[in-house]
Design an enzyme around this catalytic site. Structure first.
Site, PDB file in Angstrom:
ATOM      1  N   ARG A 139       0.817  -1.214   0.000  1.00 43.40           N
ATOM      2  CA  ARG A 139       0.000   0.000   0.000  1.00 43.40           C
ATOM      3  C   ARG A 139       0.853   1.266   0.000  1.00 43.40           C
ATOM      4  NH1 ARG A 139      -2.608  -4.054   2.517  1.00 43.40           N
ATOM      5  NH2 ARG A 139      -1.501  -3.628   4.441  1.00 43.40           N
ATOM      6  N   GLU A 182       6.779 -11.863  13.065  1.00 42.64           N
ATOM      7  CA  GLU A 182       6.384 -12.515  14.309  1.00 42.64           C
ATOM      8  C   GLU A 182       6.795 -13.990  14.293  1.00 42.64           C
ATOM      9  OE1 GLU A 182       2.406 -13.099  17.077  1.00 42.64           O
ATOM     10  OE2 GLU A 182       2.311 -11.866  15.279  1.00 42.64           O
TER      11      GLU A 182
END
Length: 179
Positions: free
Chosen positions: A62, A99
């Site tokens: 984006r 993560e």
């Protein structure tokens, strides 16, 4: 009289996407509204008014939408930082921690000339991993980074602190609590 909207008002929240327990902050509703999108671009540029910016660097994906619009507004070039394997030609790579695992982003090795000033942009600042990798790439190319601008900050995830600890100016338009 209708209250004036802020950038945050144009952002849709979708619960449990892409996984249960995640509150996804969807900026496509902001991009789809001409007033909201213009407000967003103008506010992202505001702190850098009068600053020389040679290139706008957009982080995948984006950040490409924002970066293209901001570069157009400035009348300057746009440089995409892409996921590994998406750019043709000679590139440099930078890994960063996710993560659960690692990812790699790349940029063309001739996208920035030493000493050029750049503004790094993306939609969301969470843990700061992607932004940190983008900063690393720009520093390796010899860029002078004037700042990092984001639409959304998720403060609990610590990305802003991480990027500021690298000596970067961080500008965000709004914050959302939670992940």
């Amino acid at each position: 009289m209708t209250p004036r909207k802020t950038v945050k008002d144009y952002i849709r929240t979708i619960a449990d996407f892409p996984h249960e327990g995640i509150m996804f902050r969807d900026v496509t509703t902001l991009f789809a509204d001409p007033r909201g999108f213009r407000m967003c671009v103008d506010q992202m540029l505001h702190p850098y008014a009068g600053t020389r910016i040679d290139k706008v660097v957009g982080l995948e994906a984006r950040g490409f939408i924002l970066g293209g619009a901001i570069a157009h507004q400035l009348g300057t070039g746009f440089v995409p930082v892409r996921k590994k394997g998406k750019l043709p030609g000679s590139v440099i790579s930078q890994g960063y921690q996710l993560e659960y695992g690692e990812a790699i982003v790349e940029v063309h090795d001739d996208a920035i000339q030493k000493g050029e000033t750049v503004l790094i942009v993306d939609d969301l600042l969470a843990t700061g991993g992607t932004a940190e990798a983008g900063i690393g790439l720009m520093q390796r190319l010899g860029a002078d980074i004037v700042g990092c601008a984001f639409i959304i900050d998720l403060p609990e995830l610590g990305g802003r602190r991480k990027i500021e600890a690298l000596g970067m100016d961080v500008h965000v338009l709004c914050e959302f609590s939670g992940a």
